[in-house]
Design a protein around this motif. Structure first.
Motif, PDB file in Angstrom:
ATOM      1  N   HIS A 203       0.751  -1.172  -0.036  1.00 15.33           N
ATOM      2  CA  HIS A 203      -0.023  -0.033   0.135  1.00 15.33           C
ATOM      3  C   HIS A 203       1.053   1.308   0.061  1.00 15.33           C
ATOM      4  O   HIS A 203       0.770   1.948  -0.806  1.00 15.33           O
ATOM      5  N   VAL A 229     -10.526  -9.660  -8.828  1.00 21.20           N
ATOM      6  CA  VAL A 229     -11.131  -8.516  -8.945  1.00 21.20           C
ATOM      7  C   VAL A 229     -11.802  -7.881 -10.158  1.00 21.20           C
ATOM      8  O   VAL A 229     -12.875  -7.575 -10.501  1.00 21.20           O
ATOM      9  N   TYR A 233     -15.444  -7.212 -10.979  1.00 18.50           N
ATOM     10  CA  TYR A 233     -15.754  -5.740 -10.981  1.00 18.50           C
ATOM     11  C   TYR A 233     -14.783  -5.245 -12.323  1.00 18.50           C
ATOM     12  O   TYR A 233     -14.108  -4.491 -12.026  1.00 18.50           O
ATOM     13  N   LEU A 236     -13.328  -1.249 -12.819  1.00 20.96           N
ATOM     14  CA  LEU A 236     -13.444  -0.741 -11.492  1.00 20.96           C
ATOM     15  C   LEU A 236     -12.215   0.223 -11.414  1.00 20.96           C
ATOM     16  O   LEU A 236     -11.340   0.297 -11.965  1.00 20.96           O
ATOM     17  N   GLU A 237     -12.947   1.460 -10.980  1.00 16.83           N
ATOM     18  CA  GLU A 237     -11.669   2.507 -10.620  1.00 16.83           C
ATOM     19  C   GLU A 237     -10.344   2.094 -10.047  1.00 16.83           C
ATOM     20  O   GLU A 237     -10.420   1.308  -9.209  1.00 16.83           O
ATOM     21  N   TYR A 239      -8.052   3.013  -7.697  1.00 17.52           N
ATOM     22  CA  TYR A 239      -7.649   3.036  -6.522  1.00 17.52           C
ATOM     23  C   TYR A 239      -8.558   1.807  -5.767  1.00 17.52           C
ATOM     24  O   TYR A 239      -8.152   1.292  -5.201  1.00 17.52           O
ATOM     25  N   ARG A 240      -9.867   1.744  -6.250  1.00 20.05           N
ATOM     26  CA  ARG A 240     -10.494   0.734  -5.595  1.00 20.05           C
ATOM     27  C   ARG A 240     -10.141  -0.873  -6.016  1.00 20.05           C
ATOM     28  O   ARG A 240     -10.007  -1.525  -5.181  1.00 20.05           O
ATOM     29  N   ARG A 241      -9.425  -0.899  -7.259  1.00 19.35           N
ATOM     30  CA  ARG A 241      -9.083  -1.946  -7.889  1.00 19.35           C
ATOM     31  C   ARG A 241      -7.638  -2.408  -7.001  1.00 19.35           C
ATOM     32  O   ARG A 241      -7.920  -3.484  -6.512  1.00 19.35           O
ATOM     33  N   GLN A 242      -7.073  -1.753  -6.724  1.00 20.56           N
ATOM     34  CA  GLN A 242      -5.879  -1.983  -6.050  1.00 20.56           C
ATOM     35  C   GLN A 242      -6.163  -2.403  -4.735  1.00 20.56           C
ATOM     36  O   GLN A 242      -5.558  -3.255  -4.055  1.00 20.56           O
ATOM     37  N   HIS A 243      -7.108  -1.661  -3.946  1.00 25.07           N
ATOM     38  CA  HIS A 243      -7.540  -2.004  -2.678  1.00 25.07           C
ATOM     39  C   HIS A 243      -8.210  -3.245  -2.518  1.00 25.07           C
ATOM     40  O   HIS A 243      -7.989  -4.172  -1.415  1.00 25.07           O
ATOM     41  N   GLU A 244      -9.156  -3.491  -3.432  1.00 23.27           N
ATOM     42  CA  GLU A 244      -9.774  -4.786  -3.631  1.00 23.27           C
ATOM     43  C   GLU A 244      -8.819  -6.084  -3.623  1.00 23.27           C
ATOM     44  O   GLU A 244      -8.752  -6.910  -3.142  1.00 23.27           O
ATOM     45  N   ARG A 247      -6.857  -6.397  -0.554  1.00 26.26           N
ATOM     46  CA  ARG A 247      -7.599  -6.940   0.473  1.00 26.26           C
ATOM     47  C   ARG A 247      -7.606  -8.450   0.381  1.00 26.26           C
ATOM     48  O   ARG A 247      -7.620  -9.145   1.353  1.00 26.26           O
TER      49      ARG A 247
END
Length: 391
Positions: A203, A229, A233, A236-237, A239-244, A247
């Motif tokens: 991160h 991911v 999805y 997917l945007e 930032y959300r893609r990397q976070h998912e 995770r």
């Protein structure tokens, strides 16, 4: 339901200084609470692991890392039927002995202390919780239980020669059986540490622009997470893609440790916690496959993050801070705060003085070390927000 090999607070080996126990908290809960209220724990807020504390508020600090480790450790301990309070206490205390500027500061102090018995952050954590925290009327330190002290000292496995001075010194008074493995609870804390820093270093490296998301998607374990991911999805945007994806990576590591450790414990079938200690091997582990893939992720981080030009430059600068402060305080101990000067008066020789100076510098936050260096050595000034160690 708690497993038969879980640490039992009712069978604790006790504290070095006997105390009346609480009516509503177990001894391990009290240990956890004392750690949270310790000055050294609060200072973790301004100690970092890779980046220097003032470089950005987003990057993890030793405090946020310790909280993340404790969360992971409680999850794993609960799944394995272990004592979550002891696990959490060890997890929260595991980084108390770290110097300012992360491992860079530790390396600098280790070199400087080589003639005086050396320096080790795990041993320094023991020194903090058994001596340097001086708030209680009846004892120095936090007077933690034997089990918590054992977990701090041995969470990475048995301690073999040469035993760091600070740990050897305490062990003469309170034998922590350094030659054996620690409890399963302490072993969980160690693996939770691995899981937490692997996840948050990815991160933080992305946040710092040291590597790109697409590069992570090429790594083992992470490639699978990004594929899942993208399938679930599409579009997917970023930032959300990397976070998912991260995770999922985080969850994959936790699930692997739980599955493998359950199998290890079932095969050993230990009747009590002492059989965990004498098993001759760790019970809490990653699978061989995940551990192999994780080493490749770590190699990537070592090359692209820990040895990135901006980080290497920072390492050189902060190493100089420690290298300047240590000989200055050795030559002019009157520059130390009053409570530290009282300790200097009782020092018998140069080694005793060096250990006091080492304790003082090791307790500094990143910001306070930079401020003291600017004040005493003419170093680059930083915003006024530091706090002295052990104050």
């Amino acid at each position: 339901m708690r497993a038969k090999y879980a640490a039992n607070p009712d069978r604790s080996r006790g504290r070095l200084v006997s105390e009346e126990e609480s009516h509503f908290r177990s001894c391990f809960q009290r240990d956890r609470d004392r750690i949270i209220h310790a000055s050294a724990f609060r200072r973790l807020k301004h100690k970092t692991q890779v980046f220097v504390e003032h470089e950005g508020d987003y990057f993890r600090t030793r405090l946020t890392h310790s909280i993340e480790v404790a969360q992971v450790a409680r999850t794993i301990a609960g799944a394995l039927g272990l004592n979550s309070d002891l696990t959490e206490a060890v997890a929260l205390a595991h980084d108390l002995g770290h110097t300012p500027f992360g491992h860079t500061g530790e390396d600098a102090l280790s070199d400087l202390m080589a003639p005086f018995g050396g320096f080790d952050h795990n041993a320094q954590a023991i020194r903090i919780v058994t001596s340097l925290e001086r708030h209680y009327a009846e004892f120095d330190g936090l007077n933690l239980t034997w089990e918590t002290l054992e977990g701090i000292a041995k969470h990475n496995g048995p301690v073999t020669a040469p035993i760091p001075w600070a740990l050897a010194d305490y062990n003469l008074r309170h034998d922590l059986e350094l030659h054996t493995y620690a409890s399963a609870e302490a072993q969980v804390a160690a693996l939770a540490d691995d899981i937490a820093y692997n996840n948050h270093d990815l991160h933080d490296g992305l946040r710092a622009g040291l590597f790109a998301t697409d590069e992570l998607a090429q790594l083992p374990l992470l490639g699978r997470c990004f594929s899942e991911v993208d399938e679930s999805y599409p579009g997917l945007e970023p930032y959300r893609r990397q976070h998912e994806a991260l995770r999922r990576f985080f969850g994959l590591l936790v699930e692997d440790v739980i599955a493998v450790s359950r199998g290890n414990l079932a095969r050993l079938d230990p009747p009590d916690v002492d059989d965990i200690r004498t098993a001759g091997r760790p019970m809490i582990r990653f699978s061989d496959t995940v551990w192999r893939d994780l080493r490749e992720v770590r190699a990537f981080l070592f090359d692209r993050m820990y040895r990135a030009p901006m980080v290497v430059k920072m390492r050189s600068e902060v190493t100089a801070v420690v290298q300047d402060l240590f000989p200055l305080f050795m030559a002019r101990s009157e520059l130390l705060p009053e409570q530290w000067r009282r300790d200097v008066e009782s020092a018998n020789d140069k080694t005793g003085l060096a250990r006091i100076v080492c304790d003082y510098i090791a307790g500094m936050t990143d910001r306070f070390a930079l401020q003291e260096h600017a004040r005493l050595c003419g170093g680059k000034p930083v915003p006024e927000r530091g706090t002295p160690p052990h104050g």
